[in-house]
Design an enzyme around this catalytic site. Sequence first.
Site, PDB file in Angstrom:
ATOM      1  N   PRO A  23       0.799  -1.215   0.045  1.00 31.35           N
ATOM      2  CA  PRO A  23       0.072  -0.077  -0.117  1.00 31.35           C
ATOM      3  C   PRO A  23       0.904   1.376   0.095  1.00 31.35           C
ATOM      4  O   PRO A  23       1.810   1.380   0.748  1.00 31.35           O
ATOM      5  CB  PRO A  23      -0.973  -0.070   1.223  1.00 31.35           C
ATOM      6  CG  PRO A  23      -0.864  -1.698   1.475  1.00 31.35           C
ATOM      7  CD  PRO A  23       0.188  -2.114   0.827  1.00 31.35           C
ATOM      8  N   CYS A  24       0.349   2.218  -0.932  1.00 33.87           N
ATOM      9  CA  CYS A  24       1.211   3.323  -1.026  1.00 33.87           C
ATOM     10  C   CYS A  24       0.769   4.495  -0.219  1.00 33.87           C
ATOM     11  O   CYS A  24       1.564   5.601  -0.050  1.00 33.87           O
ATOM     12  CB  CYS A  24       1.217   3.708  -2.546  1.00 33.87           C
ATOM     13  SG  CYS A  24      -0.435   4.293  -3.126  1.00 33.87           S
ATOM     14  N   GLN A  25      -0.486   4.276   0.245  1.00 35.00           N
ATOM     15  CA  GLN A  25      -0.922   5.703   0.676  1.00 35.00           C
ATOM     16  C   GLN A  25      -0.236   6.329   2.029  1.00 35.00           C
ATOM     17  O   GLN A  25      -0.452   7.345   2.398  1.00 35.00           O
ATOM     18  CB  GLN A  25      -2.619   5.031   1.527  1.00 35.00           C
ATOM     19  CG  GLN A  25      -3.607   5.016   0.363  1.00 35.00           C
ATOM     20  CD  GLN A  25      -3.416   3.659  -0.181  1.00 35.00           C
ATOM     21  OE1 GLN A  25      -2.670   2.706   0.292  1.00 35.00           O
ATOM     22  NE2 GLN A  25      -4.335   3.339  -1.121  1.00 35.00           N
TER      23      GLN A  25
ATOM     24  N   PHE B 176       2.953   6.665   2.236  1.00 36.85           N
ATOM     25  CA  PHE B 176       3.830   7.361   1.766  1.00 36.85           C
ATOM     26  C   PHE B 176       3.791   8.528   0.679  1.00 36.85           C
ATOM     27  O   PHE B 176       4.491   9.137   0.314  1.00 36.85           O
ATOM     28  CB  PHE B 176       4.852   6.506   1.057  1.00 36.85           C
ATOM     29  CG  PHE B 176       5.018   5.000   1.823  1.00 36.85           C
ATOM     30  CD1 PHE B 176       5.668   5.141   3.082  1.00 36.85           C
ATOM     31  CD2 PHE B 176       4.677   3.940   1.300  1.00 36.85           C
ATOM     32  CE1 PHE B 176       5.822   3.874   3.933  1.00 36.85           C
ATOM     33  CE2 PHE B 176       4.904   2.540   2.224  1.00 36.85           C
ATOM     34  CZ  PHE B 176       5.431   2.706   3.361  1.00 36.85           C
ATOM     35  N   SER B 177       2.448   8.403   0.088  1.00 38.02           N
ATOM     36  CA  SER B 177       1.744   9.287  -0.871  1.00 38.02           C
ATOM     37  C   SER B 177       1.827  10.746  -0.512  1.00 38.02           C
ATOM     38  O   SER B 177       1.368  11.160   0.595  1.00 38.02           O
ATOM     39  CB  SER B 177       0.499   8.677  -1.271  1.00 38.02           C
ATOM     40  OG  SER B 177       0.221   9.813  -2.416  1.00 38.02           O
TER      41      SER B 177
END
Length: 382
Positions: A87-89, A91-92
């Site tokens: 999941p990128c959330q 780090f986004s």
Amino acid sequence: MIIESRPGKNMAPQKEKKLTVVSMFSGCGGVDLGFTQAGYDVVWANDFNEDACETYRHNIGDIIHGDVTQLDVPDVKDLDVLTAGFPCQPFSNAGSRKGTNDPRGQLYQQTFKFIEKLDPKVVVFENVRGILSTETENGKLIDEIIDTLANKYGYHVSYRLMNFSHFGVPQNRIRVILIAIKNKNYIDHIFPEVTEDKDLSLKATLKGVTAKLPNQNELMRLNPQALHYGSMIPEGGSWKDLDYDVLPDRWKKIHDNMAKYHYPNFFRRYARNEIQGTITAAFKPENAGVWHPTKDRIYSVREIARIQTFPDDFVFKGRTIKSKYQQIGNAVPPLMAKQVAEQLKHYIHQTEVSTLSRDKVESTALNVNQPIHKQKVSIRLC
């Protein structure tokens, strides 16, 4: 007498064994579709999102729905590739950027559990650029990941910040791709080559989209205020093109102190001759770049699927239209995944380095923030 066996004219050629993939955090299947198109066999896949799993099963094949932290590592022998788009959330830049303080920000550690047991020939990670600046208690997260792959598991690691539009994806989508391999002699030859001769404009991308295509008639309903202001945005413009007097009070407050609000560009309507900006999972009308170039509506599910390079016969499933938007926004464009997969074949099959393309565009020299057609591309001999 010894008879030497030679293939005859009428003998069918032996089929090459398909390369195998274990896919973690598979989502609706962007990465897996790309690898499948490149001739790989996805032998195990998993995701936590039930709707994404339904889409995956409909289009690609079997997938395990569940929490990866609660699953056993599959028993796969001689694995070629492990892929993981954790999941990128966390780090986004578009999110709260809690990093590893967000429980989802710890999920990258699950990949090490799989790597330790499966010992894949290649590991491929994809994530947002924010992962490069994310800090942990031990330093930068990206350094921690590289150190673990290199010093604990014996991989040679390389990563690049890449604008996917440089590789034929009709979208300025900037992401980090990390590849870990066992043979250091191939480390400079494992990333795909730049594509220069493709029309990536919205006009070309959306050509031929009709109501007969699956998911084309699925649109998010807009509230009257969003529709009112969205209809006033000119093609190629944004909320900044509206007269100050017509702005709602909240927008005037932002307009009067743009630096404080990080110069937002919401209600962006890209022009037909432009390349689309990043498609995200937060598909809201005020987000940058979700308005149709010429129609007073946001993109349909099928249209953003086109922008993400999903084929028109790939059908998105789910309980809500919002879920389908999110699945697409979270996905890796299959075209990008396919190019990575094709390039990795050279390494897995141990192709001689000297036989790889010699007129290779050095992608690391490109400005990721600009479309390739606006840059002078230098050619180097590999």
